[in-house]
Design a protein around this motif. Structure first.
Motif, short mmCIF file in Angstrom:
data_model
loop_
_atom_site.label_atom_id
_atom_site.label_comp_id
_atom_site.label_asym_id
_atom_site.label_seq_id
_atom_site.Cartn_x
_atom_site.Cartn_y
_atom_site.Cartn_z
N TYR A 35 0.85 -1.25 -0.08
CA TYR A 35 -0.02 0.15 -0.07
C TYR A 35 0.83 1.14 0.18
O TYR A 35 1.83 1.56 1.02
N ARG A 36 0.59 2.11 -0.99
CA ARG A 36 1.29 3.48 -0.86
C ARG A 36 0.94 4.23 0.18
O ARG A 36 1.70 5.31 0.63
N THR A 37 -0.36 4.32 0.75
CA THR A 37 -0.61 5.15 1.82
C THR A 37 -1.45 4.28 3.01
O THR A 37 -1.97 3.23 2.55
N ILE A 38 -1.30 5.19 3.92
CA ILE A 38 -2.00 4.37 5.10
C ILE A 38 -3.63 4.41 5.22
O ILE A 38 -4.21 3.41 5.40
N LEU A 92 0.75 -15.08 5.78
CA LEU A 92 1.63 -15.15 4.45
C LEU A 92 1.43 -13.65 3.64
O LEU A 92 2.48 -13.60 3.03
N ARG A 93 0.30 -13.02 3.68
CA ARG A 93 0.19 -12.05 2.72
C ARG A 93 0.08 -10.46 3.18
O ARG A 93 0.31 -9.64 2.67
N ASP A 94 -0.54 -10.60 4.35
CA ASP A 94 -0.48 -9.02 5.11
C ASP A 94 0.65 -8.96 5.69
O ASP A 94 1.25 -9.48 6.71
N LYS A 95 1.46 -8.02 5.01
CA LYS A 95 2.82 -7.47 5.55
C LYS A 95 2.63 -6.02 6.13
O LYS A 95 3.68 -5.31 6.48
N GLY A 96 1.38 -5.86 6.58
CA GLY A 96 1.21 -4.39 7.45
C GLY A 96 1.24 -3.41 6.42
O GLY A 96 1.28 -3.29 5.21
N PHE A 97 1.51 -2.38 7.19
CA PHE A 97 2.05 -0.77 6.45
C PHE A 97 3.21 -0.64 6.80
O PHE A 97 3.52 -0.55 7.88
#
Length: 352
Positions: A35-38, A92-97
């Protein structure tokens, strides 16, 4: 549903789903993204949370209305599988922000608590037959433990909510949703009271079927204590929502359960006394003595009269109870429909 059998051995099968305890608390991120922005990250989180919240609530209301035990069990299995799958996907897929996985990690922890409570029975209230086979002290211990576990579960949900707010504050964000009263916790507290009443009432049905005079006295005494507890706790919950119908339904049901003693106590005592007398005379009648046979036959006639008198009143009580029982489910489902509002989290999940 609870089966109020109008025979010598009424059994209670309350088939109720308690999954609404965690409705809407299962957001997911289905695909890995950078994601580019929060704001973009939080928007996706909000959309997923809203979608599953609405799905679970609608399905839960359907099951509560149908009261089918088979659907309850099937749904629990599906929910557990879904939660486990979501946890794996998130890991596995959610790398956070920007590498910050606090929101994801807190959600996974909350999810694991939900799975634990589903598998250990905290959130599933369908064990009336099992409970009624236990002694009253064991039943009391189980009910107390379940209530403690339920409180711990909601503490875990609050921790998740706090973590979510802390995560947002790291990026100077705030949540617009979640300012209302906690419908799910309120509903859970009301459902636990109803559950406990039905557990004790199931035990009462068991001792009646067993013609257990002492068990009957012990059980009705415990019911009176339970009624006092319900009155105290519903008094605390009174007015929490403007819609007080569920609170009132629990009060009405509890008072009726407690009123059974006054209606059937003397009749049951006489019925059991005559039964005991018949059993003591049976061996003498088998000896063939004319006097013994006459005494036995007279005792049998008296026993049948006492038995019929008891079950005439008892069956009427069961019919009235069934009407209140069915009404409680109607009130509960209506309460959820009328008060389970879902804000559009996609538009206002968090703001800068």
């Amino acid at each position: 549903m609870k089966n109020f059998t109008l025979t010598n051995s009424p059994k209670s099968y309350l088939r109720m789903l308690f999954l609404f305890l965690f409705l809407g608390l299962v957001p997911t991120i289905s695909t890995a993204q950078n994601y580019r922005t929060i704001d973009a990250y939080m928007e996706d989180f909000g959309k997923n949370e809203l979608f599953l919240k609405k799905t679970f609530m609608d399905y839960t209301v359907t099951i509560v209305e149908s009261q089918l035990y088979s659907r309850t069990e099937t749904t629990v299995v599906r929910i557990v599988e879904k939660l486990e799958k979501l946890n794996n996907i998130l890991k596995l897929r959610d790398k956070g922000f920007e590498g910050n996985t606090m929101l994801r990690d807190s959600f996974i922890k909350m999810n694991e608590k939900t799975i634990e409570c589903l598998t250990n029975g905290t959130l599933i209230l369908t064990d009336y037959d099992t409970q009624s086979a236990l002694s009253l002290p064991e039943i009391g211990e189980n009910l107390t433990r379940k209530e403690i576990q339920l409180i711990a579960y909601f503490d875990a949900l609050r921790q998740y909510d706090n973590d979510k707010k802390q995560f947002a504050s790291c990026y100077k964000l705030h949540f617009k949703g979640g300012k209302g009263k906690n419908l799910l916790e309120y509903n859970a507290k009301q459902n636990v009271l109803f559950y406990k009443l039905n557990v004790i009432d199931e035990k009462l049905a068991a001792v009646v079927a067993a013609k257990d005079a002492k068990g009957f006295a012990d059980c009705t005494n415990m019911i009176e204590l339970m009624n006092q507890e319900v009155m105290a706790k519903t008094s605390e919950l009174n007015g929490y929502f403007k819609d007080n119908t569920l609170n009132a339904a629990n009060i009405e049901y509890s008072k009726f359960i407690a009123s059974q003693k006054a209606k059937i106590n003397t009749l049951f005592t006489d019925y059991v006394a005559e039964y005991t007398k018949v059993q003591s005379l049976k061996s003498g009648a088998q000896s063939g003595s004319s006097a013994a046979i006459t005494a036995y036959n007279n005792a049998v006639d008296s026993f049948n009269a006492k038995k019929n008198s008891f079950y005439t009143v008892f069956n009427n009580v069961q019919s009235q109870k069934k009407a209140l029982y069915d009404n409680w489910f109607t009130v509960n489902s209506t309460f959820l429909k009328n008060n389970g509002e879902f804000v559009n989290l996609y538009d206002k999940y968090a703001f800068n």
